[in-house]
Design a protein around this motif. Structure first.
Motif, PDB file in Angstrom:
ATOM      1  N   ALA A   1       1.001  -1.150  -0.024  1.00 15.91           N
ATOM      2  CA  ALA A   1       0.047  -0.130  -0.018  1.00 15.91           C
ATOM      3  C   ALA A   1       0.824   1.205  -0.170  1.00 15.91           C
ATOM      4  CB  ALA A   1      -0.985  -0.110   1.150  1.00 15.91           C
ATOM      5  N   LYS A   2       0.569   2.195  -0.903  1.00 15.92           N
ATOM      6  CA  LYS A   2       1.038   3.494  -0.924  1.00 15.92           C
ATOM      7  C   LYS A   2       0.168   4.565  -0.404  1.00 15.92           C
ATOM      8  CE  LYS A   2       5.213   2.195  -2.551  1.00 15.92           C
ATOM      9  NZ  LYS A   2       6.498   2.547  -1.987  1.00 15.92           N
ATOM     10  N   THR A   3       0.784   5.571   0.083  1.00 10.76           N
ATOM     11  CA  THR A   3       0.032   6.724   0.577  1.00 10.76           C
ATOM     12  C   THR A   3       0.022   7.941  -0.083  1.00 10.76           C
ATOM     13  OG1 THR A   3       1.477   7.317   2.123  1.00 10.76           O
ATOM     14  CG2 THR A   3      -0.126   5.651   2.939  1.00 10.76           C
ATOM     15  N   GLY A   4       1.095   8.086  -1.203  1.00  9.00           N
ATOM     16  CA  GLY A   4       1.188   9.191  -2.079  1.00  9.00           C
ATOM     17  C   GLY A   4       2.408   9.084  -2.885  1.00  9.00           C
ATOM     18  N   ALA A   5       2.802  10.364  -3.463  1.00  7.45           N
ATOM     19  CA  ALA A   5       3.901  10.050  -4.632  1.00  7.45           C
ATOM     20  C   ALA A   5       4.876   9.239  -4.048  1.00  7.45           C
ATOM     21  CB  ALA A   5       4.003  11.629  -4.791  1.00  7.45           C
ATOM     22  N   PHE A   6       5.761   8.510  -5.106  1.00  8.35           N
ATOM     23  CA  PHE A   6       6.836   7.714  -4.538  1.00  8.35           C
ATOM     24  C   PHE A   6       7.763   7.379  -5.702  1.00  8.35           C
ATOM     25  CE2 PHE A   6       3.738   4.805  -5.856  1.00  8.35           C
ATOM     26  CZ  PHE A   6       4.596   3.809  -6.641  1.00  8.35           C
ATOM     27  N   ASP A   7       8.966   7.112  -5.589  1.00  5.68           N
ATOM     28  CA  ASP A   7       9.904   6.722  -6.455  1.00  5.68           C
ATOM     29  C   ASP A   7      10.498   5.401  -6.265  1.00  5.68           C
ATOM     30  OD1 ASP A   7       9.916   9.359  -7.187  1.00  5.68           O
ATOM     31  OD2 ASP A   7      11.948   9.831  -5.795  1.00  5.68           O
ATOM     32  N   GLN A   8      10.719   4.644  -7.580  1.00  2.00           N
ATOM     33  CA  GLN A   8      10.922   3.427  -7.570  1.00  2.00           C
ATOM     34  C   GLN A   8      12.280   3.277  -8.547  1.00  2.00           C
ATOM     35  OE1 GLN A   8       9.987   0.451  -5.971  1.00  2.00           O
ATOM     36  NE2 GLN A   8      11.715  -0.544  -7.048  1.00  2.00           N
ATOM     37  N   LYS A   9      13.481   2.785  -8.085  1.00  2.00           N
ATOM     38  CA  LYS A   9      14.656   2.698  -8.547  1.00  2.00           C
ATOM     39  C   LYS A   9      14.809   1.411  -9.216  1.00  2.00           C
ATOM     40  CE  LYS A   9      16.898   6.419  -5.531  1.00  2.00           C
ATOM     41  NZ  LYS A   9      16.723   7.550  -6.805  1.00  2.00           N
TER      42      LYS A   9
END
Length: 572
Positions: A388-396
Motif C-alpha cells: 500500500a502506498k499513501t502518496g507520490a513515490f519513487d522506484q529505482k
C-alpha cells in the motif's frame, strides 16, 4: 503382402488409417459377405464399438403431432442421424431439413441437451477420399410407424443403421435378413470407444469402455410416432425415444470384396486397408529471416496432396552449422516451434509428407538463415508487490545489456499508459517517479508500473511493480486564506460533491485564517442546506483578518464514488 477384404472371416476387424472419427481411425467388424439384398460382391462392415452417443432425431417443435413435437420423429428416412451419417459437410453445415416440420439436433431439441450435434461436421467429413469413393450405395428396407402407414419402406444409403431383422431380433416387421455376425444376445452386445465415453456429455457409472451399452436400430417402434427400436445393453430388443442423445451410434456400410488389406492385423487387432501412392512434396516452407540464438523460432509449411487421400502428416528436420539433418517433428500439424541454441552460426529446415502406408514425398528445403546471437537486456530486481502506498513515490531500477554497443530503449508505463520513453545507458540507475499529480489521478485499488527495456535486435525485458492505493479521507483547505478588509461575520458556500451514504462530510470556516490557531467553526448544516452562516469569532492574533474553510470527508465503510469537484461562495 496383401489379401482381399473378402478373404477375412466374419467378425474380423478392419480399419482405414485415414478414416477417422473423434481423431481416431474407425475400427470396423465384418458383419457379413455377399449379404442378400446388398450390393453384389460386397462385404458388410459395422463399427466394432459404439462410436458416439447421439439422438436419432430431434424434437420437432412445429409438428402437429404432440409426441413428435416432444420426443422427436422415429422415421428413418426423415431422421437427423441418417442425414449426419451420410454427410461430408464441415462443422455446422451438414444439417438440412428433411421435411417441412424437421428440426436440428441442437440444445433446444435434444433431451436434457445431451450430445447435441448440429455443430459437428458430417460423419463422412473424417473419411479418407478413398474410403468415400469405395462406399457402395445400398438398398435399405426399414420398418415405419403405424401413423406413417405402417409396414416397411425403402431408401438408399451409403452409411446406415441395421434393422431389427438384420441383427437377429424380432421387431414389428421383417426388414431385410439376418447378418451372419449376429447369432445371439452376446453377439449383439457392443461397448463404447474411449473417445465416445470421454466426449459424451451424458455420464453414468455403467457407461464405460468395459461394459456394453444401448445402440440404435433403424426401425420405428410401430405403435407410436416417436420411439425407435434399439439393442439393449444385454443384447436383447429394446426401444427408446428418438430425441434421447444418450444412446449409441453403431453404423454399417458396404465395400467391394476385392479391396486389399494387410496380410496380418496390427496392434488394434485390425487389418489395414491398402490403397496407397506417395503424397506430393509440401508446397512451401517458411522460416523467419530473423533468427536469434537462445530464443524460439516457429517454422511453418504448406500442404501436401495424396492421390489416395490417406495423407497422415509431415516430418520436419533441422540442420545447423552445415552439419547433418535431424528429425524434430512428425505429425499432422503444419507448424513447429524450435529452440535455437545460442552460439549457432546458421540453421536450415526441410519437410516431407508421409501417408498411412508409410510412403513419403521428397523434401521441401528452406533457405539457410544466419543466427543472431544477441542477449536481451535485464532489469534489476524482481517483479515486486510494493504494498500500500499513501502518496507520490519513487522506484529505482538499473538496466543492463551484456552486449556492448547496443542502444537500449526504456519505456515506463502506469497501468498500461506510457509515462515516458528514453535511451538508457547500460548499468546506470534510473528512477520511476509517480508524481503527486499522477497520484491524485489514481483511483483506489490495485495499480501496476511496468518498465520495458528493448535492445537493437528486439531483445526485451520487463519489470513489473504492483501497489495499492486506499485513501479513505479527504481534507481540503486553502493554502493562503482569502484576504478580508474587516472581520468576516457571515458567508455562504456551495460545494459540488459526491458523498456516498455512510461517509462523514464536515465543513468548517474561520475569519482569522492568518492566525497560528484559527478559530474553526462547524458550518456543515448551513452548507448542506444552502443557507447563509454566521461566524461568532471576534478576535485574532495576526495583523490581518482572513477567511478560510476546511472540508473533511471520511469514507468509513461507504462504497461508490466520493469526491469534491468545486467550492464557491462569498463572505462579508
Amino acid at each position: 503382402m496383401a489379401k482381399s477384404l473378402s478373404s477375412l472371416a466374419v467378425g474380423a476387424l478392419v480399419k482405414d488409417t485415414g478414416t477417422l472419427y473423434n481423431g481416431k481411425p474407425i475400427i470396423w467388424k465384418i458383419a457379413d459377405k455377399n449379404h442378400a439384398g446388398f450390393p453384389a460382391n460386397s462385404v458388410t462392415l459395422i463399427t466394432e464399438r459404439i462410436i458416439s452417443l447421439k439422438c436419432f432425431d430431434a424434437m420437432e417443435q412445429s409438428n402437429n403431432d404432440g409426441n413428435r413435437r416432444s420426443y422427436g420423429n422415429n422415421r428413418w428416412i426423415w431422421s437427423n442421424i441418417r442425414r449426419w451419417l451420410n454427410s461430408q459437410a464441415g462443422a455446422g453445415a451438414w444439417y438440412a431439413a428433411q421435411h417441412g416440420l424437421d428440426a436440428p439436433p441442437n440444445n433446444s431439441n435434444v433431451w436434457s441437451n445431451y450430445n447435441e450435434y448440429e455443430a459437428e461436421a458430417g460423419f463422412l467429413a473424417g473419411f479418407s477420399a478413398n474410403f468415400i469413393a469405395a462406399l457402395l450405395t445400398t438398398n435399405r428396407t426399414v420398418g415405419k410407424a403405424q401413423m406413417d402407414g405402417g409396414g416397411t419402406e425403402t431408401c438408399t444409403d451409403k452409411i446406415f443403421f441395421a434393422t431389427s431383422t438384420e441383427v437377429g431380433l424380432s421387431g414389428d416387421v421383417v426388414a431385410g435378413s439376418k447378418l451372419a455376425l449376429f447369432t445371439d444376445d452376446n453377439s449383439r452386445k457392443a461397448k463404447p470407444t474411449a473417445e465416445c465415453v470421454s466426449k459424451s456429455e451424458y455420464q453414468t457409472s455403467s457407461f464405460n469402455v468395459n461394459d456394453p451399452w444401448y445402440w440404435w436400430l433403424a426401425d420405428a417402434y410401430a405403435s407410436n410416432s416417436y420411439s425407435v427400436r434399439r439393442v439393449y445393453s444385454s443384447g436383447a430388443m429394446d426401444w427408446g425415444h428418438a430425441y434421447g442423445g444418450h444412446w449409441g451410434v453403431r453404423p454399417l456400410c458396404n465395400l467391394k470384396s476385392e479391396i486389399l488389406v494387410s496380410d496380418s492385423p496390427d496392434s488394434d487387432g485390425a487389418y489395414t486397408i491398402i490403397w496407397n501412392r506417395a503424397p506430393s512434396v509440401p508446397d512451401s516452407i517458411d522460416v523467419p529471416s530473423d533468427v536469434r540464438g537462445g530464443e524460439k523460432l516457429t517454422v511453418t509449411w504448406g500442404t501436401s496432396t495424396d492421390p489416395d487421400n490417406n495423407l497422415s502428416g509431415y516430418i520436419l528436420e533441422r540442420q545447423y552449422n552445415g552439419g547433418g539433418w535431424a528429425q524434430l517433428y512428425k505429425g499432422i500439424n503444419r507448424t513447429y516451434t524450435d529452440q535455437i541454441t545460442k552460439g549457432w552460426e546458421n540453421v536450415a529446415y526441410r519437410v516431407k509428407a508421409y501417408d498411412s502406408a508409410g510412403a513419403e514425398s521428397a523434401y521441401k528445403t528452406s533457405a539457410t538463415r544466419t543466427v543472431i546471437n544477441n542477449t536481451p537486456p535485464t532489469i534489476s530486481g524482481t517483479d515486486t508487490d510494493l504494498g500500500a502506498k499513501t502518496g507520490a513515490f519513487d522506484q529505482k531500477y538499473t538496466v543492463t545489456d551484456p552486449d556492448s554497443g547496443q542502444t537500449i530503449t526504456v519505456v515506463e508505463k502506469i497501468d498500461g499508459t506510457q509515462k515516458r520513453s528514453y535511451a538508457a545507458t547500460s548499468g546506470q540507475e534510473y528512477t520511476f517517479s509517480v508524481t503527486a499529480d499522477e497520484w491524485r489521478k489514481l483511483l483506489n485499488g490495485s495499480h501496476t508500473l511496468t518498465v520495458t527495456a528493448t535492445d537493437n535486435y528486439g531483445g526485451a525485458a520487463t519489470r513489473t511493480y504492483t501497489f495499492s492505493k486506499n485513501e479513505t479521507e479527504i481534507e481540503l483547505t486553502l493554502a493562503t486564506p482569502l484576504e478580508a478588509d474587516d472581520m468576516v461575520t457571515k458567508a455562504i458556500m456551495s460545494i459540488t460533491r459526491q458523498i456516498p451514504a455512510g461517509a462523514e462530510f464536515t465543513v468548517e470556516a474561520c475569519n482569522n485564517g492568518h492566525d497560528d490557531s484559527p478559530a474553526w467553526e462547524d458550518v456543515t448544516q448551513a452548507v448542506t442546506s444552502g443557507s447563509k452562516f454566521f461566524l461568532s469569532n471576534d478576535s485574532k492574533t495576526a495583523e490581518e483578518w482572513g477567511f478560510n474553510f476546511r472540508i473533511k470527508v471520511k469514507r468509513n465503510s461507504a462504497s461508490g464514488d466520493c469526491f469534491i469537484s468545486s467550492v464557491g461562495g462569498n463572505f462579508e
